[in-house]
Design an enzyme around this catalytic site. Structure first.
Site, mmCIF file in Angstrom:
data_model
loop_
_atom_site.group_PDB
_atom_site.id
_atom_site.type_symbol
_atom_site.label_atom_id
_atom_site.label_comp_id
_atom_site.label_asym_id
_atom_site.label_seq_id
_atom_site.Cartn_x
_atom_site.Cartn_y
_atom_site.Cartn_z
ATOM 1 N N ARG A 153 -7.102 -5.263 18.814
ATOM 2 C CA ARG A 153 -8.491 -5.236 18.342
ATOM 3 C C ARG A 153 -8.943 -6.628 17.885
ATOM 4 O O ARG A 153 -8.200 -7.373 17.255
ATOM 5 C CB ARG A 153 -8.636 -4.302 17.135
ATOM 6 C CG ARG A 153 -8.704 -2.850 17.451
ATOM 7 C CD ARG A 153 -8.833 -2.079 16.151
ATOM 8 N NE ARG A 153 -8.716 -0.641 16.311
ATOM 9 C CZ ARG A 153 -8.451 0.194 15.319
ATOM 10 N NH1 ARG A 153 -8.256 -0.262 14.091
ATOM 11 N NH2 ARG A 153 -8.358 1.485 15.543
ATOM 12 N N ARG A 173 -3.258 12.300 3.814
ATOM 13 C CA ARG A 173 -2.194 11.556 4.482
ATOM 14 C C ARG A 173 -0.815 12.017 4.030
ATOM 15 O O ARG A 173 0.173 11.740 4.694
ATOM 16 C CB ARG A 173 -2.317 10.046 4.204
ATOM 17 C CG ARG A 173 -3.474 9.370 4.897
ATOM 18 C CD ARG A 173 -3.424 7.878 4.638
ATOM 19 N NE ARG A 173 -4.607 7.193 5.107
ATOM 20 C CZ ARG A 173 -4.753 6.692 6.330
ATOM 21 N NH1 ARG A 173 -3.777 6.842 7.213
ATOM 22 N NH2 ARG A 173 -5.857 6.059 6.673
#
Length: 215
Positions: free
Chosen positions: A123, A88
């Site tokens: 979600r 990342r």
């Protein structure tokens, strides 16, 4: 075949990762899954990780790198692996290079952050089974209820809008140096780097990935 999937949360890396691992018979190593496993173990490191994620921050390089290092030493990684969500940061990328961990392909999935926010914040999860719904793209038959059990659905802490916004801001800060690093690695022939439009239909993305991995 050693592959890295780059892209902000919600760009579909996990879906394409599953396809790649099944087709090429290599394990998908998801830092998200590894971190959640640590959280569920409820040990000291798991509690630390949980607090960091709930604040919408990124887990430190040291913690993630240690988890990755242990994982790729396992037998199922002998023929290769797929890293989903790692590296990342530029420091994590340097970690791979420093430890002489060979990478063949880096695939970056690209999508506007506005679309990502809509995807993730919509979600809904059935906690007991892990079934995933979406209020717009895959709604349950009954609002906020699991289709099979009728039990209530939840929103994960790191899927809440404010948390997602923080995650995307953090992602922007670390993303560009990381991509530039791999573009340069591609230029000198150390890896093969490709950018993929994650707004396309899943089947089109799948075909694109297949073509790339044949090169």
């Amino acid at each position: 075949m050693r592959i890295i999937l780059l892209g902000a949360p919600g760009t579909g890396k996990g879906t394409q990762g599953k396809f790649i691992t099944e087709k090429y018979n290599i394990p998908q190593i998801s830092t998200g899954d590894m971190l959640r496993k640590s959280i569920n173990s409820n040990n000291q490191i798991g509690i630390i990780i949980k607090n960091i994620i709930e604040e919408g921050k990124l887990v430190s390089d040291k913690i993630v790198c240690n988890l990755i290092k242990k994982r790729i030493k396992k037998k199922d990684c002998i023929n290769g692996f797929l890293l989903d969500g790692f590296p990342r940061t530029i420091e994590q990328a340097f970690y791979l290079t420093k430890n002489k961990i060979k990478i063949d392909y880096v695939l970056e999935f690209m999508m506007p952050h506005k679309t990502i926010l809509e995807r993730i914040s919509g979600r809904r999860i059935h906690a007991q089974s892990g079934r995933i719904y979406h209020i717009k793209f895959n709604p349950p038959k009954n609002k906020n209820k699991d289709d099979l059990t009728g039990e209530p659905l939840i929103i994960r802490e790191d899927d809440k809008k404010k948390s997602v916004e923080k995650r995307l801001e953090e992602y922007k800060k670390t993303h560009y140096p990381l991509v530039n690093y791999y573009i340069n690695q591609n230029k000198i022939g150390n890896i093969k780097f490709f950018q993929i439009n994650a707004m396309h239909e899943l089947l089109l993305i799948k075909k694109k990935v297949e073509l790339i991995l044949k090169t």
